[in-house]
Design a protein around this motif. Sequence first.
Motif, PDB file in Angstrom:
ATOM      1  N   TYR A   6       0.969  -1.325   0.137  1.00  0.00           N
ATOM      2  CA  TYR A   6      -0.112   0.195   0.136  1.00  0.00           C
ATOM      3  C   TYR A   6       0.851   1.019   0.088  1.00  0.00           C
ATOM      4  O   TYR A   6       0.611   2.204  -0.577  1.00  0.00           O
ATOM      5  N   LEU A 112     -11.173 -10.402  -0.479  1.00  0.00           N
ATOM      6  CA  LEU A 112      -9.911  -9.388   0.074  1.00  0.00           C
ATOM      7  C   LEU A 112     -10.449  -8.481   1.408  1.00  0.00           C
ATOM      8  O   LEU A 112     -11.489  -7.618   1.150  1.00  0.00           O
ATOM      9  N   ARG A 113      -9.980  -8.936   2.538  1.00  0.00           N
ATOM     10  CA  ARG A 113     -10.264  -8.227   3.695  1.00  0.00           C
ATOM     11  C   ARG A 113      -9.470  -7.105   4.128  1.00  0.00           C
ATOM     12  O   ARG A 113      -8.228  -7.281   4.159  1.00  0.00           O
ATOM     13  N   SER A 114     -10.166  -5.850   4.212  1.00  0.00           N
ATOM     14  CA  SER A 114      -9.266  -4.734   4.918  1.00  0.00           C
ATOM     15  C   SER A 114      -8.612  -4.894   6.101  1.00  0.00           C
ATOM     16  O   SER A 114      -9.153  -5.642   7.136  1.00  0.00           O
ATOM     17  N   SER A 115      -7.477  -4.586   6.221  1.00  0.00           N
ATOM     18  CA  SER A 115      -6.649  -4.534   7.618  1.00  0.00           C
ATOM     19  C   SER A 115      -5.902  -3.528   7.783  1.00  0.00           C
ATOM     20  O   SER A 115      -4.704  -3.447   6.880  1.00  0.00           O
ATOM     21  N   SER A 132     -13.978  -4.228   2.607  1.00  0.00           N
ATOM     22  CA  SER A 132     -13.362  -5.456   1.880  1.00  0.00           C
ATOM     23  C   SER A 132     -14.416  -5.657   0.690  1.00  0.00           C
ATOM     24  O   SER A 132     -15.141  -4.947   0.337  1.00  0.00           O
ATOM     25  N   VAL A 146      -7.650  -5.130  -5.259  1.00  0.00           N
ATOM     26  CA  VAL A 146      -6.995  -4.542  -4.218  1.00  0.00           C
ATOM     27  C   VAL A 146      -7.004  -3.203  -4.134  1.00  0.00           C
ATOM     28  O   VAL A 146      -7.176  -2.548  -2.820  1.00  0.00           O
ATOM     29  N   VAL A 149      -9.860  -1.889  -1.973  1.00  0.00           N
ATOM     30  CA  VAL A 149      -9.326  -2.182  -0.591  1.00  0.00           C
ATOM     31  C   VAL A 149      -8.698  -0.990  -0.036  1.00  0.00           C
ATOM     32  O   VAL A 149      -9.007  -0.208   0.871  1.00  0.00           O
ATOM     33  N   TRP A 150      -7.479  -0.716  -0.882  1.00  0.00           N
ATOM     34  CA  TRP A 150      -6.669   0.362  -0.453  1.00  0.00           C
ATOM     35  C   TRP A 150      -7.433   1.954  -0.629  1.00  0.00           C
ATOM     36  O   TRP A 150      -7.331   2.656   0.505  1.00  0.00           O
ATOM     37  N   VAL A 176      -4.050  -6.216   3.362  1.00  0.00           N
ATOM     38  CA  VAL A 176      -5.290  -6.949   2.769  1.00  0.00           C
ATOM     39  C   VAL A 176      -4.848  -8.453   2.886  1.00  0.00           C
ATOM     40  O   VAL A 176      -4.001  -9.062   2.546  1.00  0.00           O
ATOM     41  N   ALA A 178      -6.172 -12.155   1.997  1.00  0.00           N
ATOM     42  CA  ALA A 178      -6.787 -12.949   0.877  1.00  0.00           C
ATOM     43  C   ALA A 178      -7.047 -14.265   1.055  1.00  0.00           C
ATOM     44  O   ALA A 178      -6.210 -14.864   1.713  1.00  0.00           O
TER      45      ALA A 178
END
Length: 185
Positions: A6, A112-115, A132, A146, A149-150, A176, A178
């Motif tokens: 990112y 794709l999960r945000s973190s 996400s 992706v 998500v960013w 992210v 995955a």
Amino acid sequence: VPFSMYDEYMKAKRCEGTDVDEMGGNPVPNGEFRQLCADASDPTGKSFYEQIASIMSDDGFLTSAETRDGMLKDFRKEVKKGEVPTDISTKLNNMHEWWAENDGTMLRSVRLRSSTNNEDLSWFNGAGLYESTTHDPDEGEIGESVKKVWAGLWTFRAFEERDFYRIDHFKTYMGVLAHESSGDE
């Protein structure tokens, strides 16, 4: 997808595109987003970090929640449109291939999960603030998903929460996670 990807994406200098001037053969910025270039003669442009810093210093952004919301929405569109640097794209595509069939075809969706690096601070719980998404097999390169998500790091709600808790926006990074999607994810 580590925080560093990112950060690298956000640091990349960008401009909407360039043409070659007919007189000297030099690159010249073109297009609707020419103002994003550092100056009209510099085709390397501004990084997304430089762009959001400029946006955040705008009087309207500082004084009007409605203006701030609109400017953040426009910025997210730019983040989603940005070109992923080749080295990042290669790494993302290699990761995506893990879910490919033996013949290389993609039949599975990838969640794709945000973190972020600040979701679980002792004095700030940012879980659920970020967006996400699911990358379906017919969507092409996973980098396009992706980027969604960013871009979710810059929603109005997430920005306002970080601002309220005095969390430095420029020290917040999006990772992210995955994994194979299940059901309606």
